[in-house]
Design a protein around this motif. Structure first.
Motif, PDB file in Angstrom:
ATOM      1  N   ALA A  10      -4.688  -4.926  -9.831  1.00  0.00           N
ATOM      2  CA  ALA A  10      -4.271  -5.845  -8.770  1.00  0.00           C
ATOM      3  C   ALA A  10      -3.517  -5.106  -7.675  1.00  0.00           C
ATOM      4  CB  ALA A  10      -3.406  -6.961  -9.354  1.00  0.00           C
ATOM      5  N   TRP A  11      -2.627  -4.198  -8.072  1.00  0.00           N
ATOM      6  CA  TRP A  11      -1.898  -3.388  -7.092  1.00  0.00           C
ATOM      7  C   TRP A  11      -2.869  -2.523  -6.276  1.00  0.00           C
ATOM      8  CZ3 TRP A  11       2.990  -3.402  -5.387  1.00  0.00           C
ATOM      9  CH2 TRP A  11       3.964  -4.049  -6.163  1.00  0.00           C
ATOM     10  N   ALA A  12      -3.777  -1.845  -6.970  1.00  0.00           N
ATOM     11  CA  ALA A  12      -4.687  -0.913  -6.304  1.00  0.00           C
ATOM     12  C   ALA A  12      -5.632  -1.647  -5.352  1.00  0.00           C
ATOM     13  CB  ALA A  12      -5.488  -0.138  -7.357  1.00  0.00           C
ATOM     14  N   VAL A  13      -6.258  -2.710  -5.839  1.00  0.00           N
ATOM     15  CA  VAL A  13      -7.212  -3.443  -5.003  1.00  0.00           C
ATOM     16  C   VAL A  13      -6.488  -4.151  -3.861  1.00  0.00           C
ATOM     17  CG1 VAL A  13      -8.877  -5.351  -4.979  1.00  0.00           C
ATOM     18  CG2 VAL A  13      -8.854  -3.727  -6.890  1.00  0.00           C
ATOM     19  N   GLY A  14      -5.314  -4.705  -4.146  1.00  0.00           N
ATOM     20  CA  GLY A  14      -4.545  -5.378  -3.103  1.00  0.00           C
ATOM     21  C   GLY A  14      -4.175  -4.443  -1.970  1.00  0.00           C
ATOM     22  N   LEU A  15      -3.701  -3.243  -2.307  1.00  0.00           N
ATOM     23  CA  LEU A  15      -3.364  -2.262  -1.282  1.00  0.00           C
ATOM     24  C   LEU A  15      -4.607  -1.803  -0.517  1.00  0.00           C
ATOM     25  CD1 LEU A  15      -0.748  -0.084  -3.226  1.00  0.00           C
ATOM     26  CD2 LEU A  15      -0.305  -1.468  -1.182  1.00  0.00           C
ATOM     27  N   ALA A  16      -5.734  -1.670  -1.235  1.00  0.00           N
ATOM     28  CA  ALA A  16      -6.972  -1.248  -0.586  1.00  0.00           C
ATOM     29  C   ALA A  16      -7.448  -2.297   0.429  1.00  0.00           C
ATOM     30  CB  ALA A  16      -8.060  -1.000  -1.633  1.00  0.00           C
ATOM     31  N   VAL A  17      -7.380  -3.564   0.049  1.00  0.00           N
ATOM     32  CA  VAL A  17      -7.776  -4.636   0.965  1.00  0.00           C
ATOM     33  C   VAL A  17      -6.854  -4.649   2.183  1.00  0.00           C
ATOM     34  CG1 VAL A  17      -7.907  -7.145   1.242  1.00  0.00           C
ATOM     35  CG2 VAL A  17      -8.825  -6.058  -0.823  1.00  0.00           C
ATOM     36  N   PHE A  18      -5.580  -4.478   1.950  1.00  0.00           N
ATOM     37  CA  PHE A  18      -4.606  -4.436   3.039  1.00  0.00           C
ATOM     38  C   PHE A  18      -4.930  -3.284   3.994  1.00  0.00           C
ATOM     39  CE2 PHE A  18       0.237  -4.304   4.026  1.00  0.00           C
ATOM     40  CZ  PHE A  18      -0.007  -4.948   5.237  1.00  0.00           C
ATOM     41  N   ALA A  19      -5.299  -2.124   3.436  1.00  0.00           N
ATOM     42  CA  ALA A  19      -5.626  -0.958   4.267  1.00  0.00           C
ATOM     43  C   ALA A  19      -6.856  -1.218   5.125  1.00  0.00           C
ATOM     44  CB  ALA A  19      -5.848   0.266   3.377  1.00  0.00           C
ATOM     45  N   VAL A  20      -7.870  -1.862   4.555  1.00  0.00           N
ATOM     46  CA  VAL A  20      -9.096  -2.160   5.304  1.00  0.00           C
ATOM     47  C   VAL A  20      -8.819  -3.151   6.422  1.00  0.00           C
ATOM     48  CG1 VAL A  20     -11.380  -3.224   5.152  1.00  0.00           C
ATOM     49  CG2 VAL A  20     -10.633  -1.623   3.373  1.00  0.00           C
ATOM     50  N   VAL A  21      -8.064  -4.208   6.113  1.00  0.00           N
ATOM     51  CA  VAL A  21      -7.736  -5.216   7.124  1.00  0.00           C
ATOM     52  C   VAL A  21      -6.904  -4.609   8.244  1.00  0.00           C
ATOM     53  CG1 VAL A  21      -6.456  -7.356   7.549  1.00  0.00           C
ATOM     54  CG2 VAL A  21      -7.893  -7.150   5.517  1.00  0.00           C
TER      55      VAL A  21
END
Length: 239
Positions: free
Chosen positions: A220-231
């Protein structure tokens, strides 16, 4: 898929992955030797697991370096222009490629640790040996922890763009934040990236957090940060 393949080729043609692979294997071997041969008698299952687990935090920094290199060498904007795609899509492909390479590094590191550590533990320490099921479960946890740590580092690199800032942020997320959270609630530490990683690599004893819960928390931490980076990348100017 084309973008990911292009990013993979880029990662595999530079020396970053090779140097991190060598450093990761060396640290894994040193951890096994030091813990197995210099820390006294290891006669319990959890102690033997801890000797094999190591700490795949170096892979976090691989994720940071792999992504921030684009901004450091000012090739991020040209890569977007050449691809003709949305900046967010390019960053997503870069994160995906970094995770694929990171998975390979995690497998290599775990394999080196187990190949050396299992015979040492069997030959030099009393008590029950680790069963095949325990070894498989632990190997899976170590590989997952290492791979997700790569994604955390890559996402931080994509968010901050600056290599030093992203490394500092990774240190804060993995070391400082859990200590501060632990002052408020010790049980909540297991839900931090570092706490989840510790459970997956058997670096902590007596945790009430299950392996599946730890895997979900770290994911959840990894995917959440990745989505934030893309946005965030989609909202930035190319410069």
């Amino acid at each position: 898929m084309t973008l990911i393949i292009g990013e993979l080729r880029k990662l595999l043609t530079i020396r970053t992955a090779l140097w991190f692979a060598l450093a990761s294997v060396v640290l894994a071997v040193l951890n096994v030797v030091i813990v197995s041969l210099a820390s006294g008698t290891l006669d319990e299952i959890n102690e033997k697991q801890e000797a094999l687990g190591g700490m795949p935090l170096l892979l976090l920094f691989f994720g940071v370096v792999a992504v921030t290199a684009e901004y450091r060498h000012r090739t991020a904007a040209p890569a977007v222009l050449v691809s003709g795609r949305d900046p967010g899509a390019v960053v997503a492909a870069r994160l995906g490629a970094t995770v694929v390479v990171g998975l390979g590094l995690a497998v290599l590191t775990t394999g080196a640790s187990f190949a050396l550590g299992v015979p040492i533990l069997a030959a030099h320490h009393p008590g029950p040996d680790l069963t095949a099921a325990q070894l498989i479960s632990m190997a899976g946890g170590c590989v997952l922890a290492g791979t997700l740590s790569v994604l955390v580092g890559a996402a931080l690199g994509g968010l901050l763009r600056n290599q030093i800032a992203a490394v500092v942020a990774g240190i804060v997320v993995y070391f400082v934040a859990p200590s501060l959270i632990g002052m408020i609630s010790t049980s909540a530490v297991d839900y931090t990236p570092f706490g989840s990683l510790q459970v997956l690599t058997r670096g902590v004893h007596g945790s009430t957090h299950s392996l599946s819960a730890s895997a979900l928390a770290l994911a959840a931490w990894a995917v959440g940060l990745a989505v934030f980076a893309v946005v965030a990348e989609r909202r930035r100017d190319l410069g």
